[in-house]
Write a protein that holds these residues in place. Structure first.
Motif, PDB file in Angstrom:
ATOM      1  N   ARG A  19     -53.001 -73.982 -14.542  1.00 36.57           N
ATOM      2  CA  ARG A  19     -52.333 -73.820 -15.596  1.00 36.57           C
ATOM      3  C   ARG A  19     -50.695 -73.916 -15.207  1.00 36.57           C
ATOM      4  O   ARG A  19     -50.140 -73.347 -14.231  1.00 36.57           O
ATOM      5  N   HIS A 101     -44.752 -60.470 -11.637  1.00 36.95           N
ATOM      6  CA  HIS A 101     -44.574 -61.407 -12.157  1.00 36.95           C
ATOM      7  C   HIS A 101     -44.669 -62.974 -11.099  1.00 36.95           C
ATOM      8  O   HIS A 101     -43.750 -62.543 -10.356  1.00 36.95           O
ATOM      9  N   ARG A 112     -39.417 -63.724 -23.381  1.00 39.16           N
ATOM     10  CA  ARG A 112     -40.192 -63.101 -22.053  1.00 39.16           C
ATOM     11  C   ARG A 112     -39.049 -62.276 -21.474  1.00 39.16           C
ATOM     12  O   ARG A 112     -39.286 -61.653 -20.492  1.00 39.16           O
TER      13      ARG A 112
HETATM   14  C1  DQA Z   1     -46.299 -64.168 -15.962  1.00 35.67           C
HETATM   15  C2  DQA Z   1     -45.232 -64.234 -17.003  1.00 35.67           C
HETATM   16  C3  DQA Z   1     -45.362 -64.153 -18.378  1.00 35.67           C
HETATM   17  O1  DQA Z   1     -44.180 -64.303 -19.158  1.00 35.67           O
HETATM   18  C4  DQA Z   1     -46.446 -65.054 -18.849  1.00 35.67           C
HETATM   19  O2  DQA Z   1     -46.837 -64.960 -20.283  1.00 35.67           O
HETATM   20  C5  DQA Z   1     -47.613 -64.933 -17.761  1.00 35.67           C
HETATM   21  C6  DQA Z   1     -47.375 -64.780 -16.324  1.00 35.67           C
HETATM   22  C7  DQA Z   1     -46.000 -64.392 -14.476  1.00 35.67           C
HETATM   23  O3  DQA Z   1     -46.810 -64.058 -13.515  1.00 35.67           O
HETATM   24  O4  DQA Z   1     -44.945 -65.083 -14.156  1.00 35.67           O
HETATM   25  O5  DQA Z   1     -48.815 -65.331 -18.243  1.00 35.67           O
HETATM   26  O6  DQA Z   1     -46.581 -62.682 -15.981  1.00 35.67           O
END
Ligand code: DQA
Length: 147
Positions: A19, A101, A112
């Motif tokens: 991904r 994250h 975000r």
């Molecule tokens: C995430 C950041 C999020 O904004 C995103 O939707 C993800 C992954 C990260 O690990 O960077 O799915 O949580």
């Protein structure tokens, strides 16, 4: 017996490695699980590592972490930015919660930049790739040692 550290992962993180590798890197979630298991073991903790694409299931896992875990490391993925249910579940916990994250959401799209989870977490570690998880384990150990 020492309670394990729970590491919970939200939607689409099962696709880690495939991904958007330019954002999330080439390691898989299994790689993350193995890395974290080693890091927890070094510190004398077991780990419970789970991923789900379903919001309610993540709520169930959070409740289980609250009942059976020493601490919770949570990458809520997209639910970070949307889920009152996850925020409410986290508010019931008395164990330390660290938000994690892989990417740095604050440097990405404006949607975000809101985290419902941050308000219920002791702290947030983001932007260090999968090393964010290892840093979160360090943060958990420092927090538990102080408790
Ligand atoms: C995430 C950041 C999020 O904004 C995103 O939707 C993800 C992954 C990260 O690990 O960077 O799915 O949580």
């Amino acid at each position: 017996m020492t309670k394990p550290i729970y590491i919970l992962n939200g939607p689409n993180l099962n696709l880690l490695g495939q991904r958007e590798p330019e954002i999330y890197g080439s390691n898989t979630l299994t790689d993350v699980e193995e890395l974290c298991a080693l890091a927890c073991k070094k510190q004398g903790y077991g780990q419970v590592f789970k991923q789900t694409n379903i919001e309610g299931e993540l709520v169930d896992h959070i409740q289980e972490a609250g009942a059976k875990g020493a601490a919770l490391i949570l990458n809520p993925a997209a639910y970070t930015h949307t889920s009152v249910a996850i925020f409410d579940a986290l508010k019931t916990l008395t164990i330390p919660v660290i938000e994690v994250h892989i990417s740095q959401p604050a440097a990405r799209e404006s949607f975000r930049q809101i985290s419902y989870v941050a308000q219920a977490a002791k702290g947030t570690i983001s932007g260090f790739g999968i090393n964010s998880y290892l840093l979160a384990i360090k943060a958990v150990i420092l927090t538990l040692d102080k408790a």
